[in-house]
Design a protein around this motif. Structure first.
Motif, short mmCIF file in Angstrom:
data_model
loop_
_atom_site.label_atom_id
_atom_site.label_comp_id
_atom_site.label_asym_id
_atom_site.label_seq_id
_atom_site.Cartn_x
_atom_site.Cartn_y
_atom_site.Cartn_z
N MET A 275 -23.33 12.93 6.15
CA MET A 275 -22.57 12.28 5.07
C MET A 275 -22.33 13.25 3.91
N MET A 276 -23.36 14.00 3.54
CA MET A 276 -23.19 14.98 2.45
C MET A 276 -22.14 16.01 2.83
N ASP A 277 -22.16 16.45 4.07
CA ASP A 277 -21.21 17.46 4.51
C ASP A 277 -19.78 16.94 4.45
N TRP A 278 -19.55 15.76 4.96
CA TRP A 278 -18.20 15.20 4.95
C TRP A 278 -17.73 14.88 3.53
N GLU A 279 -18.62 14.41 2.69
CA GLU A 279 -18.25 14.12 1.31
C GLU A 279 -17.92 15.42 0.57
N GLN A 280 -18.68 16.49 0.87
CA GLN A 280 -18.40 17.79 0.26
C GLN A 280 -17.03 18.30 0.68
N ARG A 281 -16.68 18.07 1.92
CA ARG A 281 -15.36 18.50 2.39
C ARG A 281 -14.24 17.72 1.70
N ARG A 282 -14.48 16.45 1.46
CA ARG A 282 -13.41 15.61 0.90
C ARG A 282 -13.24 15.85 -0.59
N SER A 283 -14.33 15.85 -1.35
CA SER A 283 -14.20 15.87 -2.81
C SER A 283 -14.87 17.06 -3.46
N GLY A 284 -15.44 17.97 -2.70
CA GLY A 284 -16.05 19.15 -3.29
C GLY A 284 -17.44 18.92 -3.84
N ASN A 285 -17.94 17.71 -3.78
CA ASN A 285 -19.31 17.39 -4.21
C ASN A 285 -19.75 16.16 -3.44
N PHE A 286 -20.98 15.77 -3.68
CA PHE A 286 -21.46 14.54 -3.02
C PHE A 286 -22.11 13.63 -4.05
N LYS A 287 -21.38 13.42 -5.15
CA LYS A 287 -21.88 12.53 -6.19
C LYS A 287 -22.02 11.09 -5.69
N GLN A 288 -21.06 10.68 -4.87
CA GLN A 288 -21.13 9.31 -4.35
C GLN A 288 -22.39 9.11 -3.50
N VAL A 289 -22.68 10.10 -2.66
CA VAL A 289 -23.88 10.00 -1.83
C VAL A 289 -25.12 9.95 -2.70
N GLU A 290 -25.16 10.82 -3.70
CA GLU A 290 -26.33 10.85 -4.59
C GLU A 290 -26.50 9.53 -5.33
N SER A 291 -25.40 9.03 -5.88
CA SER A 291 -25.47 7.79 -6.66
C SER A 291 -25.93 6.62 -5.79
N LYS A 292 -25.36 6.52 -4.60
CA LYS A 292 -25.71 5.41 -3.73
C LYS A 292 -27.15 5.52 -3.25
#
Length: 1954
Positions: free
Chosen positions: A1077-1094
Motif C-alpha cells: 500500500m505504501m508503495d502504490w500510494e508513493q507512486r500515485r501521490s509522491g508520499n503516503f500521508k493517507q496510509v500514515e493517517s489511516k
C-alpha cells in the motif's frame, strides 16, 4: 532407543492409547516427562520401553511400559490433524474431557472468590465421577444404564451452562459429530436443547396433597371425624369425593402408624380448577352425646353431631410456601338447620350465620399442589407413594379419559327429609342408616364408604340434627359396587328417632329404598330422587327384602291411581351420580346396541346417536362400531348413508381432546376386530358422492365433517379391501383401482377451484388438505410407492399456484406440504424425485411473497436434511430456492423486531432455520453445482448482484448475535461452509475483503481464548480457518494489480484489524500488504500521508479494544523495515514505521495501565504520555483533545481537582472568544466557540475552587468578567465579580495543606515505556509523607525493588530485566520571589507561591572531603547540592513530571556554616515577630527555639565553628575565604543580638509557670556571650534604623503597627486559619508520646505535640532522619564514623523489605535542613549599590544594573559592613562549586517560618521516617553527630536548620533578571514580550500546563491583589536588620499601568469544528 525419525516411520497398524498410572520424570535420553492422567498414543513398543506421542502436546519420547494402562483406540482423519479416539462409550469420553476442562476452571472459581459455584461444582464433579465408575463397571441393566446416562448428561449440561461453556448437541445421550449430520438437523438438535433449557413445558394436570396433622381445641373431649373435599363455589357443587380422617379425643389421628389414613392426593385437577372460587372444604363431626354439655352418665349411645367447618381457597396455595403447615380457622353454625350450607356461608362471608368455634380452635393441615402426570409424581415423590397415600378421585371422569380405565362408583348424597312429629310434642332427632343389598337381599360387605382414607363399611349412619323434622344433611357416600353385582341390587335407608331420654335408644319408624338398575338394563339415572318413606313399627324386621321391593320406591314412579301413597306427607330426597366405564343410563344407546331385537328402531337409533354423550359412546366403542358395520352389511342400500354419517360422527368424536386417547382403541379395532370385507364399496361410493357435491353445495358444514374424518374412512376402506382380497384371492382388483382413481379425480377437481377470499369451498379445501397427508401410509398398504407418489403429485399439483393474501388456504397448503416432506413416503428417493418439483413450486411461490415464513423454514429444513451431495436434487433446489433464500434472510435480518418476547423468539427461530437451510445447501454443493450456477447468469451485473447478496448474507451470519453465545459448534460449521464457498466466489472485491476481515475476527475463531482441549478439537477438525482466509486475502490482493489504488486507504483499517489477531502465521501473511500500500500510494501521490493517517487513527481505536501486543509491534517493525530496504523512499518509510511503532508502544502501555485494578497514578501518567505524543509528534488534534478529556475524567475520579483544571485548560487554550460554530463533539452539544470556551472557563474555575487553587481561578474569573463587560452582560459580570470576591475570601479564611514533593527514579526494562529509565518529581497527596509515598509506589509496582541509596544508578541497573525504584524527598524552589520576600503578606497568600508553579527542586547530600577530623567534623563536611529541572511545572496536568535537566554543585564547609546560622537567625526573627504580633496561640515555639539555640551555644556549638574556621591554620590555608570568615563572625554576633531581643519579647509573654525556664535561658545567654567574647555589639549590628521593607510588619489586612521590642505588639491581630500551617500536618507516627511528654516538661504546658509545632509550615516531616528522633543515649552510642554519608560500596544492595534508608546509610541532607542557595534568592528589587554582590554571580556585568529606587540611608551601615567583602571565584573542582559570595546578598522575608529544634540535653524528638532529603519539614532538628562530632559538644544548635519554602528560591535561569511582577510592563525585556509566548511553548517537548507563573515568567505576570499593597508605617524597634533586606518606605506603582491587569495572552491555535 529409537530416534524420533524412526519412531515416526514405524507406526503400529493397531493403534493403542495409554493412560498414565504414575508420573514419569523423563530424565533418560529421549525420555518423555508425563504426569498421572496424561494420554499418550503408542507408536512403537520395544523391550519394556514404549515410544509414544503425547496427545495433548506435540511431543515424542519414550518411557517404561508399566507406567501406563492400555486402551484400544482408532485414528480418525489421519494426517496432520489426526484424532486418536478411544474405543469406549462416547459418554465416558465426554465425561473425561469435560472433567479435565472443569478442573482448571474450578480452581479459578476459588481464585475469583466465587464460593457458591465453587462448592456446587465440586459436588457435581464428584457425583459425575461416581456415575462414571458405575458405567465403567458395566453391571447396570439396560434401563438403569439409560437413567444413569441421562443423569450424567444433565449434570454435564448444568456445569457447562454455569461455567459459560458450549452447548453440546446430543442424540440419545451421545454427542453428535457435525460432519455426520446435516446442518439443519444439527440446528434442530441445538434448538431443541436450547428450548429445553429455557422453556419448561407447563403441566396440564394437577394434584392436591393433603396431610391431616391435628385439631387444636380446648374443649374436644370426644372423637372426631374430619371430611375434606374440593368444592366449586361458582357452581355450588362438590368436585371430588370426600377424604375421611378419624381423630381421637386429643385431636390427633387415631391411626398415626397408617399414613394412608392421614394423607391423600386429590387427583386429576385440571388447570381450570386452579382458580379463586375453588375451595378445600373441611367438615368436622363429633362422635358423642346429643348435647356437647351433657353429663356423661345421661346417655351411653354415641351420635354423629356437627362440630365445625373450615374453608381455604386453592388459589392461596399457588403463592404460599408449600412446606409450611396451614392452620385453618374452624367455624360453627349458629343454628343446626344451617349446617348443610355452612361452607357456602363462610365462602360468602355471611357472618350472621356462623361464628368461630373457639378462639383457640384450629385445624393443622399440610397442603401442597403437585403438577404433572401421576406416573411422573410416582417417580419424583417415591417416598410419598411408598409410605402410603390414599387417592381421592374427582366426581366423574377426568378431563382426559384413558382406555382401559376401570371405574364403577355410585355416589349418593343424603339431601333432606320431611317428617311428621309422630305424636311427639317436639320434633324428632332423625338418624339415617344406609345399607347396600344384593339381588338376594344380603348386605354387601364393605361397600358403603364415607370417603377415601378409611376402608368401606357395611352400613353408614348419618348426622343427627337436634329436634328437626325437616333435616338437611348434605352427606355424600360412595358405593363402589362391582359391575356384575349391580343388576338386582338396591340401597335401603332406615329412619330412626334418637331419644335423649330413657336410655337414649334409637327407635325405627320408617324406611326407603331405591333399586340400582332398571329392568331394561339402564342404571339409576343421575339426579335428585324423592323417595317414599314407608312407615313401620319399631321392632319391624326388614331382613326379607322381597316384602318391600314390590312396593313403589319413588313418588315420581307412582301410578296415577295410587292416591294413598301420593298423600303421604313424609318424603326423603337423595341425589345419585354414577361414574362407570361399563354401565350406561342412556336408553338410546341400549336401543342401538340391541338393533336386531328391534329392527324397526334402527333408523331412529342411528339418528339419535349424535345426541348421545361422547363418554357413553367411547364406553361401548367396539360394540357401537360392530353395530354400524353389521347394519351396513345387511342393509347397505337402505341405511348406507346414515351408517356413513354415524361413522363420521364417531371418528370426529375421537378428535376431541377428552377422547383423543381412544384413537388407539379404534386403530386396534380396525387391525384386529373389523370384519367388514364388503364395506369398502359403500364407503368409496358415499365418500365420492359427498366430494362431487362440494362445488355445488350451499352448505359445506356436513361435507367438511366428512372430509375431516377422511383419514379413518380411508383406513376402513383399505382394511376392508385387504380383507376382501384375502377372502377372495384378489378379485375385483381393477374395479377397486378404478374406483380409487375416480375418487382422486373428484378430489383434484374440487381442489383446483380458485376461490377469492374466505369462501365455503376454500374452507372445505383447507379441511381436506389438513387430513390428506395421513392417507399416504394407508395407500401404501395396497399401492406401490410410485403409484402413491403419483396420486400425491397430481393432487397437490392441482392446487392453484397463485398466492392470495389473507386466505387461510395458503397456510394450509404449506402445512400439507410440510407433512408431506416429513412423511415416510418422501424419505424414499424413488418417490422424492416425483414429489420434489411440485413441492419446490409451491414453496418458491410462498417464499417469494414472504408469507408463512415459519412453515417455509420448517419445510426447507426437512427437505435439506435428506439430500445427499451427489444427487441431482441439489441442483433443483439451488435453481429454485437459492436466490429467494438469500433474499429472505436479508429481508428478515433488516426487518425491525417486535417488542414482544414471543415475537422475538419467533423471529430468532425463523432466521436461524433459514440460515441452517442455506448452510446445508451450500455444504451439499460441489464444484459442478457452483459452475452450473455461475454459468446460469446472463450478465455480469446479475452475477455481481448475486455475489453482493451472498457476501452480505455471510456478514450477517458471522454476527455475534446470529446464534446464542454457547452455540460454538454451530458457529464453527457456519465458518467452515463460508470459507469453502468464498473459495468459489471471489468476484466482488471490496465485499469479499470486508467479509473476509469480519470472518477472521469472529470470537468463535479466536483459538487462543479456548481451553487446550477445545482448541485441539477445533484444529483437528477444521484447522485454523483464520490463516486459510488470510492467505486467500493476500492472494486476491496480489491479483488486483493497479486496481489496488481503489482500495487505498479504505482497506487499511480492515487489514490492520486482521494483522492484530494474535496468530503469527496470519500476521506474517498480512503485514507485507502495508508495504504494498505504501508503495502504490508513493507512486500515485509522491508520499503516503493517507496510509500514515489511516494507520494511526485505526491503531488507536483497535488497540483500545484490547487488540495487539508487544510481539505484534516487533513483528510489524521488523517485517516492514526489511521490506523497504531497497525502496527509493526508504527514509520516509523508516520514519513512518518508527512513528507507528512508537505509537504502538504508548498505546500498549496505555491499555495495560487502563486495566481494571490498576492504580490511578499509573493511568494518569500513561495518558499524559500518550496525549503529549499526539500533540507534539503526530499533531493529531482530535485525538489530542479526546485524550485531554480522558485525562480529565481520570483526575476527577482520583479527586485531583487542580490537575483536572490544568488538563481541561489545554482544550480551553485552543479556543478563542469568537462566534465560530462548533459541531457536536464528545459530550459537548453543537454551540458557538464562545459558548464552549465560557463553559470550559466556568468548569475550570469550579475545579480550581475544589482543588483550593483559588489564585488561578481568579485569573479566569477576570478573563470571563472582561468578556461579560465587553458585551455589557452586567448580570453575569456581577456574578463573576462575586465569584472572584469569594475566591479572595477563601484565600484568607480557609486552610491549605502544603504538599510534599518526591523524586522517583524508574530503572530497568520491566517498567512501561513512558517510565522506563526516567526520573520524575511527584507532588504528594495531602498528609502524605515519604514512608506513605514509598509504600504507595511499591503497591503500584508490586514487582519493583526499592534502592537503598541516592546515587545515580549504573548501566547494569538501566539494562536489568527488573524494576528498580529510587525515591527520596526534594525541596521546591519557588520561581516568584516578590510575594515571598515582602513583609506583611499573610502566610495564607505566601503558601500558594511556595508550592505552585514550581519548575526546579533541590536535594542536598553531605559528604566528607579529605581527611576527616574526629574532633571537629565541620572542617571537612561538604554538601553536594543537586537541582532538578522539570519539563513542566508542578502542579500541572499530572501530579508528576519528568526531570529534564540535572545540575550538581558543591558547597564548602564554611559556606555551609554561614547558611546554617543565617537560617537560624531568620527563624528566630520570624518567631519573634509572630510573637509580637500575637500570631501564635502560645509561646512554646519561641521558647523551644531560644532554648535550643542558647543551650547548644553554651555547650560549645558556636565554639566548634570558631575552632574550625577562625583558627590561624585555616585562615592561612584558605586566604580566599577571608570575606566569608568575616561574614560568619558577623552572623554570630547578629545571632547573639537577636537572642537578646528574643529573650526580651519572651519575658513579656512567658507564662508564670515557665518563669524558671526563662531565668535559666537568660543565665545561659550571658554564658554564651562570654564564651564568644562579646561585651557589646558592633555598630553594624546595633545600627538598625529600618528593619522591614514597608516600615512595619503586617499580618493579613491589619494596619496596626507591630513592634518587636518588649513593649510593642499591643495591637490584637487577626489570625487566619493558615496562621499556623503546620497544624495537623503530622501522621500519628510522626510524634511519639515520649516527645509530647518531654515538650510538656520544657514548656510547662500540656498541649499536644501538634500544638508545639503549629508554627512550622515546611512540607515534609519525612525529611527528618533518625538522628532527629533518637534519644541522647542512642544517638551518642554510635561512633561518628558510622554517621556519615551513605555507604557507597553498598549502593547496589536492594531489598523490598527495607524500602526506606536505614539511619546509618542516610545522607546528612536527610538530617539537616537546606541552607538557602545564594543563587536561589531573587530580590524584589536590585539593591542600589552596584558594589554589592549580586544574587547570581553568573550574570554579566551589563545585567547587574542599579535600582535607583533603593533607600541609601537605610542600607548605609550594611554597606559599610559589606564593603570589606570581595567577590571571589569558586575553587576549581570536577563539579561546579557553589558560590557563596552571593550569600552575603541574601534577603529574607519576615514572615518566613523556620523550624526550631529541641535542646539536646532536655528533649528528644520522636522518631521520624528516614528520608534521603533535606529537613524542609515542619519538624524539630536535634543535634547531629555528623556536624557536631559528638552529641555533648552542643553544636547542634548551629547545625543547618530547616529553611522555609520561601527562602529556598532561585532567580530565573534566563539571561536577564526578571523585574518584579508589580513593576510596569514597560520594564519587561523585549525578549519576554507577549509575542514570545508561542515560541516558548513550542520549545517544550510536551505541551505545558496552564501556569499563572511560567518557568521563565514571561507570559502571565499575576499582580498582587490591591488589598496587599503596603502603606508606610512607623520605624520598628532596634533589631538587627535582615541581611541586605530592601528597605523602602512603601511600594509605589507607576501610574502608567494598572498592575492588576494581566498581560494579554497570545491567541492560541484554532481547532477546526471541535
Amino acid at each position: 532407543f529409537f530416534s524420533p525419525f524412526c519412531m515416526c516411520q514405524r507406526r503400529l497398524s493397531l493403534f493403542d492409547k495409554g493412560q498414565m498410572l504414575a508420573s514419569f520424570r523423563g530424565t533418560v535420553q529421549h525420555g518423555l516427562p508425563l504426569e498421572i492422567g496424561d494420554t499418550v498414543q503408542i507408536l512403537e513398543k520395544c523391550e519394556g520401553t514404549v515410544q509414544v506421542h503425547r496427545c495433548n502436546i506435540a511431543q515424542l519420547g519414550i518411557f517404561p511400559t508399566n507406567f501406563i494402562h492400555l486402551k484400544n483406540a482408532h485414528v480418525k482423519n489421519k494426517g496432520q490433524f489426526e484424532t486418536v479416539l478411544p474405543v469406549e462409550d462416547t459418554v465416558i469420553t465426554e465425561m473425561t474431557s469435560t472433567l479435565r476442562d472443569w478442573g482448571a476452571m474450578w480452581k479459578q472459581l476459588y481464585v475469583k472468590n466465587e464460593g457458591d459455584l465453587f462448592h456446587r461444582l465440586w459436588h457435581v464433579m464428584n457425583e459425575i465421577l461416581d456415575l462414571r465408575r458405575q458405567v465403567l463397571v458395566g453391571h447396570l441393566t439396560h434401563d438403569r444404564m439409560r437413567d444413569v446416562k441421562q443423569h450424567i448428561t444433565a449434570r454435564l449440561d448444568w456445569g457447562n451452562e454455569q461455567l459459560g461453556l458450549d452447548l453440546v448437541p446430543r442424540r440419545e445421550f451421545s454427542m453428535v459429530d457435525p460432519d455426520e449430520i446435516s446442518v439443519t438437523e444439527l440446528y434442530r438438535l441445538m434448538e431443541h436443547r436450547h428450548r429445553k433449557k429455557d422453556t419448561p413445558v407447563p403441566a396440564s394436570t394437577h394434584h392436591l396433597f393433603v396431610h391431616m396433622k391435628s385439631l387444636m381445641s380446648a374443649n374436644i373431649g370426644e372423637e372426631l371425624e374430619v371430611y375434606f373435599h374440593i368444592y366449586d363455589g361458582r357452581e355450588n357443587r362438590p368436585l371430588s369425593e370426600r377424604f375421611f380422617v378419624r381423630l381421637n379425643k386429643s385431636g390427633l389421628p387415631k391411626s398415626p402408624e397408617k399414613t394412608e389414613r392421614q394423607c391423600t392426593l386429590f387427583v386429576d385437577l385440571g388447570s381450570s380448577d386452579l382458580r379463586k372460587d375453588v375451595y378445600i372444604v373441611v367438615h368436622i363431626i363429633r362422635i358423642g352425646r346429643m348435647g356437647a354439655g351433657e353429663k356423661k352418665n345421661v346417655c351411653s349411645v354415641q351420635y354423629r353431631r356437627p362440630f365445625g367447618c373450615a374453608v381455604v381457597s386453592i388459589a392461596d396455595l399457588l403463592t404460599a410456601d408449600s412446606k409450611d403447615d396451614h392452620l385453618l380457622k374452624v367455624y360453627a353454625c349458629n343454628t343446626e338447620s344451617e349446617w348443610f350450607q355452612i361452607h357456602e356461608n363462610i365462602i360468602k362471608k355471611a357472618n350472621s350465620r356462623y361464628n368461630l368455634s373457639g378462639s383457640n380452635t384450629g385445624l393443622s393441615v399440610a397442603l401442597q399442589l403437585l403438577h404433572g402426570d401421576i406416573e411422573q409424581l410416582r417417580r419424583e415423590y417415591m417416598v410419598l407413594f411408598t409410605r402410603g397415600v390414599s387417592i381421592t378421585r374427582k366426581l366423574g371422569f377426568s378431563d382426559v379419559i384413558m382406555p382401559g380405565e376401570m371405574r364403577n362408583d355410585l355416589y349418593i348424597t343424603l339431601e333432606r327429609g320431611e317428617f311428621e312429629k309422630g305424636g311427639k310434642s317436639v320434633a324428632r332427632n332423625v338418624e339415617i342408616t344406609v345399607y347396600a343389598l344384593d339381588i338376594d337381599g344380603q348386605i354387601l360387605k364393605s361397600q358403603v364408604a364415607a370417603g377415601s382414607g378409611e376402608p368401606g363399611a357395611d352400613e353408614y349412619h348419618s348426622l343427627v340434627l337436634y329436634h328437626n323434622n325437616s333435616p338437611r344433611w348434605a352427606e355424600q357416600i360412595k358405593l363402589p359396587i362391582p359391575v356384575d353385582m349391580f343388576r338386582g341390587s338396591h340401597v335401603r335407608f332406615e329412619f330412626r328417632h334418637c331419644s335423649t331420654k330413657d336410655k337414649g335408644e334409637k327407635k325405627l319408624f320408617g324406611y326407603s329404598f331405591v333399586p340400582l338398575m332398571q329392568e331394561d338394563g339402564r342404571t339409576l339415572p343421575d339426579g335428585i330422587h324423592e323417595l317414599i318413606i314407608h312407615k313401620c313399627e319399631e321392632n319391624t324386621s326388614l331382613a326379607d327384602c322381597s316384602r318391600y321391593l314390590k312396593l313403589p320406591f319413588s313418588k315420581a314412579n307412582l301410578p296415577s291411581n295410587n292416591q294413598t301413597l301420593k298423600g303421604i306427607k313424609e318424603s326423603f330426597w337423595i341425589t345419585s351420580f354414577l361414574c362407570s366405564t361399563k354401565l350406561t343410563q342412556n336408553g338410546d344407546m341400549l336401543d342401538l346396541l340391541k338393533w336386531r331385537a328391534h329392527p324397526e328402531r334402527i333408523n331412529d337409533s342411528l339418528s339419535k346417536l349424535k345426541e348421545i354423550d361422547g363418554s357413553e359412546i367411547v364406553k361401548f366403542l367396539q360394540d357401537t362400531l360392530d353395530t354400524l358395520f353389521g347394519i351396513l352389511d345387511e342393509s347397505s342400500q337402505r341405511y348406507g348413508l346414515k351408517v356413513f354419517d354415524s361413522l363420521v360422527h364417531i371418528i370426529n368424536l375421537l378428535q376431541d381432546s377428552k377422547f383423543q386417547h381412544f384413537k388407539p382403541v379404534m386403530d386396534t379395532y380396525i387391525e384386529s376386530h373389523f370384519a367388514g370385507a364388503l364395506s369398502y364399496r359403500d364407503l368409496i361410493k358415499v365418500l365420492k358422492w359427498y366430494v362431487d357435491r362440494i362445488v355445488d353445495a350451499e352448505h359445506q358444514d356436513h361435507i367438511q365433517q366428512v372430509l375431516k374424518a377422511s383419514e379413518y374412512i380411508f383406513k376402513y376402506i383399505i382394511q376392508s379391501r385387504r380383507l376382501f382380497s384375502l377372502a377372495t384371492g384378489g378379485q375385483h382388483e381393477e374395479e377397486f383401482r378404478v374406483c380409487i382413481h375416480e375418487l382422486f379425480m373428484s378430489i383434484r377437481f374440487f381442489l383446483s377451484q380458485e376461490n377469492k377470499g374466505i369462501s365455503p369451498v376454500a374452507q372445505t379445501q383447507a379441511v381436506f388438505l389438513r387430513t390428506f397427508p395421513a392417507v399416504y401410509g394407508e395407500l401404501l398398504k395396497i399401492f406401490t410407492v410410485r403409484e402413491v407418489a403419483g396420486f400425491i403429485r397430481e393432487t397437490l399439483g392441482s392446487l392453484p399456484t397463485t398466492v392470495q393474501a389473507d386466505c387461510p388456504l395458503e397456510t394450509v397448503k404449506l402445512q400439507c406440504i410440510a407433512k408431506t416432506v416429513e412423511d415416510q413416503l418422501y424419505i424414499n428417493p424413488e418417490s422424492r424425485c416425483l414429489l420434489l418439483p411440485v413441492v419446490l413450486r409451491l414453496l418458491q411461490a410462498h417464499m417469494q411473497e414472504q408469507r408463512d415464513q415459519v412453515m417455509c423454514a420448517r419445510i426447507l429444513t426437512s427437505m435439506l436434511s435428506l439430500i445427499k451431495k451427489e444427487e441431482n436434487e441439489v441442483q433443483l433446489i439451488v435453481e429454485s430456492l437459492l436466490g429467494v433464500l438469500l433474499r429472505t434472510i436479508l429481508e428478515i435480518s433488516n426487518r425491525p423486531q417486535s417488542a414482544g418476547p414471543s415475537m422475538r423468539l419467533q423471529f430468532q427461530d425463523v432466521t436461524g432455520e433459514f440460515v441452517a437451510c442455506l448452510l446445508a445447501l451450500l455444504r451439499q454443493m460441489s464444484d459442478r453445482h457452483y459452475q452450473h450456477m455461475l454459468q446460469g447468469f446472463s450478465s455480469k451485473d446479475d452475477l455481481r448482484d448475486f455475489l453482493l447478496q451472498i457476501f452480505t448474507v455471510f456478514r450477517i451470519l458471522i454476527r455475534p448475535e446470529m446464534f446464542p453465545k454457547d452455540w460454538t459448534v454451530m458457529r464453527l460449521v457456519t465458518n467452515n461452509v463460508i470459507i469453502t464457498t468464498v473459495l468459489y466466489l471471489s468476484e466482488v472485491w471490496d465485499s469479499y475483503f470486508y467479509l473476509s476481515v469480519i470472518f477472521i475476527n469472529q470470537p468463535c475463531l479466536q483459538l487462543e481464548s479456548f481451553s487446550p482441549s477445545k482448541r485441539k478439537k477445533i484444529l483437528e477438525k477444521y484447522g485454523d480457518m483464520r490463516v486459510m482466509m488470510g492467505c486467500e486475502i493476500f492472494s486476491m490482493w496480489q491479483n488486483l494489480g493497479e486496481h489496488k489504488l481503489n482500495f487505498i486507504p479504505a482497506m487499511i483499517g480492515p487489514f490492520l484489524e486482521v494483522t492484530l489477531v494474535p496468530q503469527p502465521d496470519l500476521r506474517n501473511v498480512m503485514i507485507p500488504i502495508f508495504h504494498d500500500m505504501m508503495d502504490w500510494e508513493q507512486r500515485r501521490s509522491g508520499n503516503f500521508k493517507q496510509v500514515e493517517s489511516k494507520l494511526i487513527d485505526k491503531l488507536d481505536s483497535l488497540m483500545s479494544e484490547g487488540k495487539g501486543d508487544e510481539t505484534y509491534r516487533e513483528l510489524f517493525n521488523s517485517i516492514l523495515l526489511k521490506k523497504i530496504e531497497r525502496e527509493t523512499w526508504r527514509e520516509s518509510g523508516i520514519s513512518l514505521i518508527a512513528t507507528v511503532t512508537r505509537l504502538m508502544e504508548r498505546l500498549l502501555d496505555y491499555r495495560d495501565c487502563m486495566k481494571l485494578g490498576e492504580v490511578d497514578g499509573k493511568k494518569i501518567g500513561c495518558t499524559v504520555s500518550l496525549l503529549n505524543f499526539y500533540k507534539t509528534e503526530l499533531n493529531k488534534e482530535e485525538m489530542y483533545i479526546r485524550y485531554i478529556h480522558k485525562l480529565y475524567d481520570l483526575h476527577l475520579k482520583a479527586q485531583n481537582y487542580t490537575e483536572a483544571s490544568y488538563t481541561l485548560l489545554l482544550y480551553d487554550e485552543l479556543l478563542e472568544w469568537s462566534d465560530r460554530p462548533l459541531r457536536e463533539f464528545l459530550n459537548y452539544p453543537m454551540q458557538s466557540e464562545w459558548q464552549r470556551k465560557e463553559f470550559l472557563h466556568l468548569t475550570i474555575v469550579q475545579n480550581f475552587d475544589r482543588g483550593k487553587c483559588w489564585e488561578n481561578g481568579i485569573i479566569l474569573c477576570r478573563e470571563l468578567a472582561d468578556q461579560y463587560e465587553s458585551f455589557y452582560d452586567y448580570r453575569n459580570l456581577s456574578k463573576m465579580r462575586m465569584m472572584e470576591a469569594s475566591l479572595y475570601d477563601k484565600i484568607m479564611d480557609q486552610q491549605r495543606l502544603e504538599p510534599e514533593f518526591f523524586r522517583v527514579g524508574f530503572y530497568g526494562k520491566k517498567f512501561p515505556f513512558f517510565l522506563r529509565n526516567k526520573e520524575f518529581v511527584c507532588r504528594g497527596h495531602d498528609y502524605e509523607r515519604l514512608e506513605a509515598f514509598q509504600q504507595r509506589m511499591l503497591n503500584e509496582f508490586p514487582h519493583a525493588i526499592a534502592m537503598q541509596h541516592v546515587n545515580q544508578p549504573d548501566q547494569t541497573i538501566y539494562q536489568a530485566e527488573a524494576q528498580y525504584l529510587q525515591i527520596y524527598a526534594v525541596t521546591p524552589i519557588p520561581e516568584s520571589q516578590d510575594v515571598l520576600q515582602r513583609d506583611g503578606v499573610p502566610d495564607n497568600i505566601k503558601s500558594f507561591y511556595k508550592f505552585n508553579h514550581i519548575w526546579r527542586f533541590r536535594y542536598d547530600r553531605p559528604f566528607h572531603k579529605g581527611t576527616k577530623d574526629k574532633e571537629n567534623e565541620f572542617k571537612s563536611l561538604w554538601v553536594e547540592r543537586t537541582t532538578l529541572t522539570l519539563v513542566q511545572s508542578l502542579p500541572g496536568i499530572s501530579r508528576w513530571f519528568e526531570v529534564e535537566k540535572r545540575e550538581v554543585v558543591e558547597v564548602s564547609p564554611l559556606e555551609n556554616a554561614i547558611e546554617v546560622i543565617e537560617n537560624k537567625n531568620l527563624q528566630l526573627r520570624t518567631l519573634i515577630t509572630q510573637c509580637q504580633n500575637r500570631q501564635m496561640q502560645n509561646i512554646n515555639p519561641l521558647t523551644m527555639c531560644l532554648n535550643g539555640v542558647i543551650d547548644a551555644a553554651v555547650n560549645g556549638g558556636l565554639a566548634r565553628y570558631q575552632e574550625a574556621f577562625f583558627v590561624k591554620d585555616y585562615i592561612m590555608n584558605h586566604p580566599e575565604d577571608g570575606d566569608k570568615i568575616g561574614r560568619l563572625r558577623e552572623l554570630m554576633f547578629e545571632q547573639a543580638h537577636i537572642l537578646e531581643c528574643g529573650l526580651a519579647v519572651h519575658e513579656k509573654f512567658v507564662p508564670q509557670d515557665m518563669r524558671p525556664l526563662h531565668k535559666k535561658l537568660v543565665d545561659q545567654f550571658h554564658l554564651m556571650k562570654s564564651s564568644l567574647g562579646i561585651q557589646e555589639f558592633p555598630a553594624y549590628v546595633r545600627a538598625s534604623p529600618v528593619h522591614f521593607t514597608n516600615g512595619s510588619p503586617r499580618t493579613c489586612r491589619n494596619s496596626v503597627p507591630s513592634i518587636i521590642s518588649p513593649d510593642g505588639g499591643r495591637g490584637v491581630t487577626r489570625r487566619s486559619p493558615l496562621s499556623y500551617p503546620a497544624v495537623n500536618r503530622y501522621s500519628s507516627s510522626s510524634l511519639s508520646s515520649q516527645a509530647s511528654n518531654e515538650v510538656s516538661n520544657i514548656t510547662g504546658q500540656s498541649e499536644s505535640s501538634d500544638e508545639v509545632f503549629n508554627m512550622q509550615p515546611s512540607p515534609s516531616t519525612s525529611s527528618l532522619s533518625s538522628n532527629h528522633s533518637a534519644s541522647p543515649n542512642v544517638t551518642s552510642s554510635a561512633p561518628s564514623s558510622a554517621r556519615g554519608s551513605p555507604q557507597m560500596a553498598e549502593k547496589h544492595k536492594h531489598s523490598r523489605e527495607n524500602a526506606c534508608l536505614s539511619p546509618r546509610e542516610r545522607p546528612v541532607s536527610a538530617i539537616f535542613p537546606n541552607p538557602l542557595d545564594p543563587a536561589q534568592r531573587a530580590p524584589p528589587h536590585q539593591i542600589g549599590d552596584a558594589t554589592l554582590p549580586r544574587s547570581d554571580p553568573n550574570l554579566s556585568a551589563p545585567d547587574k544594573g542599579k535600582n535607583t529606587g533603593t533607600s541609601e540611608e537605610a542600607y548605609k551601615p550594611l554597606k559599610e559592613a559589606c564593603a570589606r567583602h570581595k567577590s571571589t571565584s569558586l575553587r576549581a573542582t570536577a563539579i561546579k562549586k557553589y558560590n557563596t559570595t552571593n550569600s552575603t546578598t541574601k534577603r529574607y522575608s519576615k514572615d518566613v517560618v523556620i523550624l526550631s529544634f529541641f535542646s539536646s540535653l532536655q528533649t528528644t524528638v520522636p522518631p521520624f521516617t528516614p528520608s534521603p532529603t533535606e529537613c524542609q519539614s515542619s519538624s524539630l532538628v536535634s543535634s547531629s553527630p555528623v556536624l557536631s562530632g559528638s552529641y555533648s559538644s552542643g553544636i547542634s544548635s548551629l547545625s543547618r536548620c530547616s529553611v522555609s519554602e520561601a527562602s529556598g528560591t532561585e532567580l530565573p535561569t534566563s539571561d536577564h533578571p526578571l523585574p518584579h511582577p508589580l513593576a510596569p510592563p514597560t520594564t519587561l525585556p523585549t525578549s519576554l514580550s507577549s509575542g514570545s509566548d508561542e515560541p516558548i511553548r513550542r520549545e517544550n517537548k510536551t505541551p505545558p500546563p496552564y501556569n499563572v507563573f511560567m518557568r521563565d515568567n514571561p507570559r502571565r505576570p499575576v499582580p498582587l491583589p490591591h488589598s496587599l499593597s503596603i502603606p508606610p508605617q512607623t520605624d520598628p524597634p532596634a533589631l538587627p536588620p535582615k541581611p541586605h533586606q530592601l528597605r523602602t518606605g512603601s511600594m509605589k506603582l507607576d501610574g502608567t499601568s494598572d498592575p492588576r491587569v494581566p498581560r494579554p495572552r497570545p491567541l492560541p491555535r484554532k481547532v477546526s469544528q471541535l
